[in-house]
Design a protein around this motif. Structure first.
Motif, PDB file in Angstrom:
ATOM      1  N   ASP A 172      27.880  29.975  44.803  1.00 40.03           N
ATOM      2  CA  ASP A 172      28.333  29.699  46.162  1.00 40.03           C
ATOM      3  C   ASP A 172      28.782  30.991  46.828  1.00 40.03           C
ATOM      4  OD1 ASP A 172      28.957  28.229  48.382  1.00 40.03           O
ATOM      5  OD2 ASP A 172      30.616  27.123  47.476  1.00 40.03           O
ATOM      6  N   ILE A 173      29.029  30.888  48.121  1.00 37.33           N
ATOM      7  CA  ILE A 173      29.613  31.964  48.913  1.00 37.33           C
ATOM      8  C   ILE A 173      30.852  31.389  49.581  1.00 37.33           C
ATOM      9  CG2 ILE A 173      29.284  33.490  50.882  1.00 37.33           C
ATOM     10  CD1 ILE A 173      26.295  33.451  50.253  1.00 37.33           C
ATOM     11  N   VAL A 174      31.982  32.101  49.465  1.00 35.03           N
ATOM     12  CA  VAL A 174      33.255  31.605  49.985  1.00 35.03           C
ATOM     13  C   VAL A 174      33.851  32.664  50.899  1.00 35.03           C
ATOM     14  CG1 VAL A 174      35.538  30.753  49.354  1.00 35.03           C
ATOM     15  CG2 VAL A 174      33.628  30.347  47.833  1.00 35.03           C
ATOM     16  N   VAL A 175      34.394  32.231  52.029  1.00 30.50           N
ATOM     17  CA  VAL A 175      35.090  33.126  52.953  1.00 30.50           C
ATOM     18  C   VAL A 175      36.580  32.816  52.857  1.00 30.50           C
ATOM     19  CG1 VAL A 175      35.362  33.805  55.361  1.00 30.50           C
ATOM     20  CG2 VAL A 175      33.113  33.165  54.496  1.00 30.50           C
ATOM     21  N   ALA A 176      37.382  33.824  52.492  1.00 27.51           N
ATOM     22  CA  ALA A 176      38.829  33.625  52.336  1.00 27.51           C
ATOM     23  C   ALA A 176      39.546  34.959  52.519  1.00 27.51           C
ATOM     24  CB  ALA A 176      39.133  33.048  50.965  1.00 27.51           C
ATOM     25  N   ASP A 177      40.864  34.876  52.720  1.00 28.62           N
ATOM     26  CA  ASP A 177      41.671  36.078  52.930  1.00 28.62           C
ATOM     27  C   ASP A 177      41.845  36.897  51.658  1.00 28.62           C
ATOM     28  OD1 ASP A 177      42.091  35.797  55.645  1.00 28.62           O
ATOM     29  OD2 ASP A 177      43.803  34.453  55.349  1.00 28.62           O
ATOM     30  N   ASN A 178      41.988  36.219  50.514  1.00 22.64           N
ATOM     31  CA  ASN A 178      42.189  36.925  49.251  1.00 22.64           C
ATOM     32  C   ASN A 178      41.509  36.139  48.127  1.00 22.64           C
ATOM     33  OD1 ASN A 178      43.942  34.775  48.728  1.00 22.64           O
ATOM     34  ND2 ASN A 178      45.739  35.954  49.294  1.00 22.64           N
TER      35      ASN A 178
END
Length: 176
Positions: free
Chosen positions: A106-112
């Protein structure tokens, strides 16, 4: 916001179940790969990339010195190669993982990293439950799985007596 790619090892029946081995690779610029390129590669166990990095740096430095280029120009080329390492460090990790037979999940977009893990596992577990593939989850509070075939082991357990008390005292209000 940083983008993370999630990778899992492809092994016999343990690839998706071994969630503690999942790798989250942050895309983008890696400062420590610029400052300490060889150490960063060794830390992440990118051995072929480390060997290639050392060979390229030594070849370019000796090649430029053999051509009579000044030390300032060689230092500038080394700095540019270090910046290239910082920009391509995540790609080297993904390449090494794919070479080791890992697959991208998967590909995840997050701050940390912590938020990326939480978002990925929330989405991943919801998807697995939706497909009915909840083979790893076990309800520890319920009775063991049973079959409705009479006479076989692990069919339905016998019913508990109505007045039975489980514990140290056989009847309510009895002497101690």
């Amino acid at each position: 916001m940083p983008v993370y790619t999630v990778h899992a090892p492809v092994t016999n029946h343990a690839g998706v179940g071994a969630t503690d081995r999942f790798a989250f690779v942050r895309d983008g610029f890696h400062f420590w790969a610029v400052v300490l390129g060889a150490v960063w590669l060794a830390w992440h166990r990118l051995w072929l990339a480390l060997i290639g990095w050392i060979v390229v740096m030594v070849a370019i430095d000796f090649g430029l010195a053999a051509l009579g280029v000044g030390r300032t120009a060689i230092l500038l080329v080394d700095v540019l190669l270090a910046l290239l390492m910082g920009l391509e460090a995540a790609s080297l990790r993904r390449w090494t993982l794919s070479r080791r037979n890992w697959r991208q999940l998967d590909i995840v977009v997050a701050d940390n990293l912590e938020q990326a893990e939480r978002r990925f596992f929330d989405r991943w577990s919801a998807k697995r439950r939706a497909f009915g593939d909840d083979s790893v989850a076990v309800d520890r509070g319920g009775p063991p799985p049973t079959r409705d075939i009479a006479g076989q082991p692990f069919s339905r357990p016998p019913p508990l007596p109505q007045n039975a008390i489980i514990g140290l005292f056989p009847e309510p209000g009895g002497s101690r």
